[in-house]
Design a protein around this motif. Structure first.
Motif, PDB file in Angstrom:
ATOM      1  N   ALA A  36     -38.528  40.381   6.552  1.00  0.00           N
ATOM      2  CA  ALA A  36     -37.865  39.317   6.065  1.00  0.00           C
ATOM      3  C   ALA A  36     -36.531  39.065   6.468  1.00  0.00           C
ATOM      4  CB  ALA A  36     -37.956  39.109   4.633  1.00  0.00           C
ATOM      5  N   VAL A  37     -35.726  40.494   6.649  1.00  0.00           N
ATOM      6  CA  VAL A  37     -34.520  40.580   6.983  1.00  0.00           C
ATOM      7  C   VAL A  37     -34.404  41.718   7.774  1.00  0.00           C
ATOM      8  CG1 VAL A  37     -31.940  40.669   6.303  1.00  0.00           C
ATOM      9  CG2 VAL A  37     -33.635  39.295   5.019  1.00  0.00           C
ATOM     10  N   LEU A  38     -34.268  41.751   9.256  1.00  0.00           N
ATOM     11  CA  LEU A  38     -34.064  42.691   9.943  1.00  0.00           C
ATOM     12  C   LEU A  38     -32.423  42.690  10.587  1.00  0.00           C
ATOM     13  CD1 LEU A  38     -37.178  42.251  11.953  1.00  0.00           C
ATOM     14  CD2 LEU A  38     -36.749  44.011  10.665  1.00  0.00           C
ATOM     15  N   THR A  39     -31.820  43.887  10.085  1.00  0.00           N
ATOM     16  CA  THR A  39     -30.380  44.104  10.464  1.00  0.00           C
ATOM     17  C   THR A  39     -30.127  44.705  11.681  1.00  0.00           C
ATOM     18  OG1 THR A  39     -29.955  43.497   8.193  1.00  0.00           O
ATOM     19  CG2 THR A  39     -28.090  44.488   9.546  1.00  0.00           C
ATOM     20  N   VAL A  40     -29.475  44.190  12.670  1.00  0.00           N
ATOM     21  CA  VAL A  40     -29.482  44.900  13.955  1.00  0.00           C
ATOM     22  C   VAL A  40     -28.095  45.694  13.928  1.00  0.00           C
ATOM     23  CG1 VAL A  40     -29.429  44.763  16.550  1.00  0.00           C
ATOM     24  CG2 VAL A  40     -31.137  43.384  15.376  1.00  0.00           C
ATOM     25  N   ALA A  83     -33.023  28.345   7.110  1.00  0.00           N
ATOM     26  CA  ALA A  83     -32.054  28.732   5.865  1.00  0.00           C
ATOM     27  C   ALA A  83     -31.612  29.972   5.981  1.00  0.00           C
ATOM     28  CB  ALA A  83     -32.359  28.205   4.457  1.00  0.00           C
ATOM     29  N   LEU A  84     -32.764  31.010   6.173  1.00  0.00           N
ATOM     30  CA  LEU A  84     -32.229  32.206   6.316  1.00  0.00           C
ATOM     31  C   LEU A  84     -31.409  32.718   7.467  1.00  0.00           C
ATOM     32  CD1 LEU A  84     -35.670  33.907   5.243  1.00  0.00           C
ATOM     33  CD2 LEU A  84     -33.435  34.020   4.078  1.00  0.00           C
ATOM     34  N   ASP A  85     -31.627  31.756   8.645  1.00  0.00           N
ATOM     35  CA  ASP A  85     -30.981  32.065   9.976  1.00  0.00           C
ATOM     36  C   ASP A  85     -29.290  31.783   9.750  1.00  0.00           C
ATOM     37  OD1 ASP A  85     -32.839  32.738  11.588  1.00  0.00           O
ATOM     38  OD2 ASP A  85     -33.242  30.875  12.346  1.00  0.00           O
ATOM     39  N   THR A  86     -29.138  30.580   9.110  1.00  0.00           N
ATOM     40  CA  THR A  86     -27.918  30.353   8.478  1.00  0.00           C
ATOM     41  C   THR A  86     -27.072  31.259   7.684  1.00  0.00           C
ATOM     42  OG1 THR A  86     -28.460  27.859   8.580  1.00  0.00           O
ATOM     43  CG2 THR A  86     -26.451  28.255   7.474  1.00  0.00           C
ATOM     44  N   ILE A  87     -27.929  31.802   6.879  1.00  0.00           N
ATOM     45  CA  ILE A  87     -27.198  32.956   5.925  1.00  0.00           C
ATOM     46  C   ILE A  87     -26.847  34.186   6.572  1.00  0.00           C
ATOM     47  CG2 ILE A  87     -27.709  34.295   4.146  1.00  0.00           C
ATOM     48  CD1 ILE A  87     -29.386  32.081   2.720  1.00  0.00           C
ATOM     49  N   SER A  88     -27.788  34.378   7.610  1.00  0.00           N
ATOM     50  CA  SER A  88     -27.618  35.726   8.325  1.00  0.00           C
ATOM     51  C   SER A  88     -26.568  35.500   9.436  1.00  0.00           C
ATOM     52  CB  SER A  88     -28.889  35.899   9.459  1.00  0.00           C
ATOM     53  OG  SER A  88     -29.913  36.001   8.657  1.00  0.00           O
ATOM     54  N   ASP A  89     -26.370  34.267  10.131  1.00  0.00           N
ATOM     55  CA  ASP A  89     -25.258  34.031  10.599  1.00  0.00           C
ATOM     56  C   ASP A  89     -23.782  34.215   9.907  1.00  0.00           C
ATOM     57  OD1 ASP A  89     -26.846  33.495  13.029  1.00  0.00           O
ATOM     58  OD2 ASP A  89     -26.671  31.567  12.532  1.00  0.00           O
TER      59      ASP A  89
END
Length: 128
Positions: A36-40, A83-89
């Motif tokens: 759900a959340v992959l952090t590079v 929404a997750l993309d926005t939060i991730s950015d």
């Protein structure tokens, strides 16, 4: 680079698909990743990108090297992906700003220590 603390050789997106060739790991470790959340992150630990809203589609183990696992993820179908993309950015930006602020605080602390040393040295000269 590492993705969720697992060594990755690269990653690429193609439409709704995300492909990640992992190395020096096991298929169990790849299956256990929170897709759900992959952090590079870089090898130094700096966040490069946060990929959100994915689900594991396939995991393929190389026959010649069982520590080489290629995972293919697909975008989640619900509306939370955008929404997750926005939060991730925003998370990546916040981490970069935090790193800059830490550097500024460190520089200010070093400068303050220098001034304190100068004052102490001048006090020794005056009272000598």
């Amino acid at each position: 680079m590492k993705i969720n603390d697992v060594k990755a050789l690269d990653y690429r997106t193609d439409g709704d698909l995300l492909t990640i060739p992992f190395a020096d790991t096991s298929v169990e470790a790849v299956l256990a990743l929170d897709a759900a959340v992959l952090t590079v992150k870089t090898d130094a630990g700096d966040t490069v990108e946060v990929l959100a809203g994915y689900a594991l589609k396939t995991a393929t183990v190389a026959a010649a090297d069982p520590t080489s696992v290629t995972a293919v993820y697909t975008r989640a179908v619900d509306g939370t992906a955008a929404a997750l993309d926005t939060i991730s950015d925003r998370l990546v930006q916040a981490e970069q700003e935090n790193k800059l602020l830490k550097a500024q605080v460190s520089a200010a602390t070093d400068q303050q220590s220098f001034y304190e040393d100068c004052i102490a040295e001048m006090a020794q000269i005056v009272y000598a």
